[in-house]
Design a protein around this motif. Structure first.
Motif, short mmCIF file in Angstrom:
data_model
loop_
_atom_site.label_atom_id
_atom_site.label_comp_id
_atom_site.label_asym_id
_atom_site.label_seq_id
_atom_site.Cartn_x
_atom_site.Cartn_y
_atom_site.Cartn_z
N GLU B 73 0.84 -1.19 0.00
CA GLU B 73 0.00 0.00 0.00
C GLU B 73 0.88 1.25 0.00
OE1 GLU B 73 -3.53 0.65 0.54
OE2 GLU B 73 -3.66 -1.34 -0.37
N GLY B 74 0.41 2.28 -0.62
CA GLY B 74 1.08 3.58 -0.56
C GLY B 74 2.40 3.65 -1.31
N MET B 75 2.54 2.81 -2.33
CA MET B 75 3.80 2.80 -3.07
C MET B 75 3.83 3.89 -4.14
SD MET B 75 5.46 -0.50 -4.54
CE MET B 75 5.83 -0.85 -5.98
N GLU B 76 4.99 4.53 -4.27
CA GLU B 76 5.19 5.55 -5.30
C GLU B 76 6.24 5.05 -6.27
OE1 GLU B 76 4.01 8.70 -5.62
OE2 GLU B 76 2.65 8.53 -3.89
N PRO B 77 6.04 5.22 -7.57
CA PRO B 77 7.04 4.72 -8.51
C PRO B 77 8.32 5.57 -8.51
CG PRO B 77 5.29 5.84 -9.68
CD PRO B 77 4.89 5.83 -8.25
N ILE B 78 9.45 4.92 -8.59
CA ILE B 78 10.73 5.63 -8.69
C ILE B 78 11.31 5.40 -10.08
CG2 ILE B 78 13.10 5.76 -7.83
CD1 ILE B 78 12.20 4.96 -5.15
N HIS B 79 11.12 4.19 -10.59
CA HIS B 79 11.66 3.86 -11.91
C HIS B 79 10.75 2.82 -12.55
CE1 HIS B 79 14.76 3.08 -14.94
NE2 HIS B 79 14.31 1.83 -14.89
N ALA B 80 10.46 2.95 -13.84
CA ALA B 80 9.58 1.97 -14.49
C ALA B 80 10.02 1.67 -15.92
CB ALA B 80 8.15 2.48 -14.47
N ASP B 81 10.57 0.48 -16.12
CA ASP B 81 10.84 0.00 -17.49
C ASP B 81 9.57 -0.63 -18.04
OD1 ASP B 81 13.53 0.68 -17.49
OD2 ASP B 81 14.19 -1.28 -16.74
N VAL B 82 8.85 -1.32 -17.17
CA VAL B 82 7.62 -1.99 -17.59
C VAL B 82 6.45 -1.09 -17.25
CG1 VAL B 82 6.20 -4.06 -17.33
CG2 VAL B 82 8.69 -4.24 -17.15
N ARG B 83 5.76 -0.60 -18.28
CA ARG B 83 4.69 0.38 -18.05
C ARG B 83 3.31 -0.20 -18.30
NH1 ARG B 83 6.79 5.75 -19.01
NH2 ARG B 83 9.00 5.61 -18.55
N ALA B 84 3.23 -1.47 -18.63
CA ALA B 84 1.92 -2.06 -18.90
C ALA B 84 1.83 -3.39 -18.18
CB ALA B 84 1.74 -2.23 -20.39
N THR B 85 0.63 -3.94 -18.10
CA THR B 85 0.46 -5.19 -17.38
C THR B 85 -0.10 -6.27 -18.29
OG1 THR B 85 -1.66 -4.31 -16.71
CG2 THR B 85 0.11 -4.17 -15.11
N HIS B 86 -0.13 -5.98 -19.57
CA HIS B 86 -0.77 -6.89 -20.51
C HIS B 86 0.20 -7.26 -21.64
CE1 HIS B 86 -4.55 -8.38 -22.31
NE2 HIS B 86 -3.88 -8.23 -23.43
N TYR B 87 0.36 -8.55 -21.87
CA TYR B 87 1.17 -8.99 -23.01
C TYR B 87 0.24 -9.43 -24.12
CZ TYR B 87 5.15 -9.65 -19.80
OH TYR B 87 6.16 -9.49 -18.89
N ARG B 88 0.59 -9.15 -25.34
CA ARG B 88 -0.24 -9.61 -26.46
C ARG B 88 0.60 -9.74 -27.71
NH1 ARG B 88 -5.76 -6.99 -28.43
NH2 ARG B 88 -6.13 -7.41 -26.26
N ARG B 89 0.43 -10.88 -28.38
CA ARG B 89 1.08 -11.06 -29.68
C ARG B 89 0.35 -12.15 -30.43
NH1 ARG B 89 7.57 -10.75 -30.76
NH2 ARG B 89 7.41 -10.78 -33.02
N SER B 90 0.24 -12.02 -31.74
CA SER B 90 -0.40 -13.10 -32.49
C SER B 90 0.40 -13.48 -33.72
CB SER B 90 -1.84 -12.75 -32.84
OG SER B 90 -1.96 -11.41 -33.19
N PHE B 91 0.19 -14.69 -34.18
CA PHE B 91 0.94 -15.26 -35.29
C PHE B 91 -0.02 -15.96 -36.25
CE2 PHE B 91 3.47 -15.14 -31.48
CZ PHE B 91 4.65 -14.57 -31.91
N LEU B 92 0.33 -15.88 -37.51
CA LEU B 92 -0.46 -16.55 -38.53
C LEU B 92 0.10 -17.95 -38.73
CD1 LEU B 92 -2.77 -15.26 -40.06
CD2 LEU B 92 -1.20 -14.81 -41.95
N LEU B 93 -0.76 -18.94 -38.59
CA LEU B 93 -0.29 -20.32 -38.75
C LEU B 93 -0.42 -20.72 -40.22
CD1 LEU B 93 -2.03 -21.90 -35.65
CD2 LEU B 93 0.31 -21.09 -35.83
N SER B 94 0.35 -21.70 -40.63
CA SER B 94 0.19 -22.14 -42.01
C SER B 94 -0.54 -23.47 -42.04
CB SER B 94 1.54 -22.19 -42.72
OG SER B 94 2.41 -23.04 -42.03
N ARG B 95 -0.98 -23.83 -43.22
CA ARG B 95 -1.91 -24.93 -43.40
C ARG B 95 -1.40 -26.29 -42.95
NH1 ARG B 95 -6.37 -25.23 -47.51
NH2 ARG B 95 -6.24 -22.99 -47.51
N GLU B 96 -0.09 -26.49 -43.04
CA GLU B 96 0.41 -27.83 -42.72
C GLU B 96 0.58 -28.05 -41.21
OE1 GLU B 96 2.18 -25.41 -43.81
OE2 GLU B 96 4.10 -25.39 -42.78
#
Lengths: 147, 131
Positions: B73-96
């Motif tokens: 509780e009551g935390m203040e940021p001092i340094h932040a490399d990671v600014r989001a809490t959500h990962y997302r990535r998608s890939f197109l699969l091939s037919r085989e």
């Protein structure tokens, strides 16, 4: 899926949502001055630091690293983290993408000056190393009673 | 559905999509192929198994995850490399590739996904008989 509708799961979910929003709010809007030892965005491992009156919390995003292979030291208020991540690929494969960090790293972070190097705790979960350093008592705001 | 009161569903959804696009992290990946199929490894530190979401829609493989970290509780940021809490990535699969038999595991913040090739596309050794 229906499990989410039961009270218990909802509670856990709410708790998690609260935590997530808290982090979004805290670190998402951060625009403070960059530390002199800070490295460019995208450096490995990524680090977040937060401070509260009692302690300083450091979160090191170090996926795929055995905690005991990390070298962590705190000299006065300089926290230094070094280690190596070897990304091994099997032989005889066709490689399409290689984006993950591979090699050794060293990062140094300046913490607030009042941290107590004798009271440090570290734990690791899901590839995030969490270091907690307590702050010295004398600098904490103290409530003054008026008699 | 969450949204501000007085908003239509579409508006609310559009807002959420914009927010997600701005605030998601694209996880770093390694991708290689062996005889059995394709192996993908993604760095997703801070994601617990129950907050990882993978799905195949038509020929698109989507990977999403939420970071869950306990903070005092009551935390203040001092340094932040990671600014989001959500990962997302998608890939197109091939037919085989056999999207019905995808296998995934998560360990120490690293996701490993194995996508096997359909049996008829696996290389077969051709025996040569001597006459």
């Amino acid at each position: 899926m229906l499990g989410y509708l039961s009270g218990f799961d909802n509670d856990i979910f709410d708790q998690f949502e609260r935590m997530r929003r808290q982090m979004d709010r805290l670190f998402g809007d951060w625009s403070g001055a960059t530390g002199i030892r800070a490295m460019a965005a995208g450096s490995f491992p990524a680090i977040n630091v937060g401070a509260s009156p009692e302690q300083v919390d450091v979160y090191v995003f170090a996926p795929g690293i055995a905690p005991d292979s990390l070298d962590i030291s705190l000299q006065q208020n300089l926290l230094s983290i070094s280690g190596e991540r070897k990304v091994e690929l099997p032989e005889n494969v066709q490689l399409y993408r290689r984006e993950r960090f591979n090699g050794s790293f060293h990062r140094t972070i300046t913490l607030p000056e009042d941290v107590d190097p004798d009271r440090v705790n570290a734990s690791c979960r899901d590839g995030v190393l969490h270091i907690t350093v307590q702050r010295r008592e004398e600098v904490r705001p103290r409530r003054i009673e008026v008699s | 559905m969450t949204g501000k009161p007085g908003m239509t569903k579409q508006e609310s959804r559009g807002l959420k999509q914009r927010r997600d696009a701005e605030h998601s992290i694209r996880p770093a990946v390694d991708i290689f192929e062996n005889q059995a199929g394709i192996v993908l490894r993604a760095d997703m530190p801070g994601v617990a198994r129950e907050h990882l979401n993978m799905r195949v829609d038509h020929d698109t493989l989507s990977i999403e995850g939420e970071i869950s970290i306990s903070m005092p509780e009551g935390m203040e940021p001092i340094h932040a490399d990671v600014r989001a809490t959500h990962y997302r990535r998608s890939f197109l699969l091939s037919r085989e590739l056999d999207s019905g038999r995808i296998d995934a595991s998560l360990k120490d913040g690293v996701l490993t996904v194995r996508i096997p090739k359909l049996a008829e596309h696996q290389p077969r050794k051709i025996e040569i008989r001597t006459a």
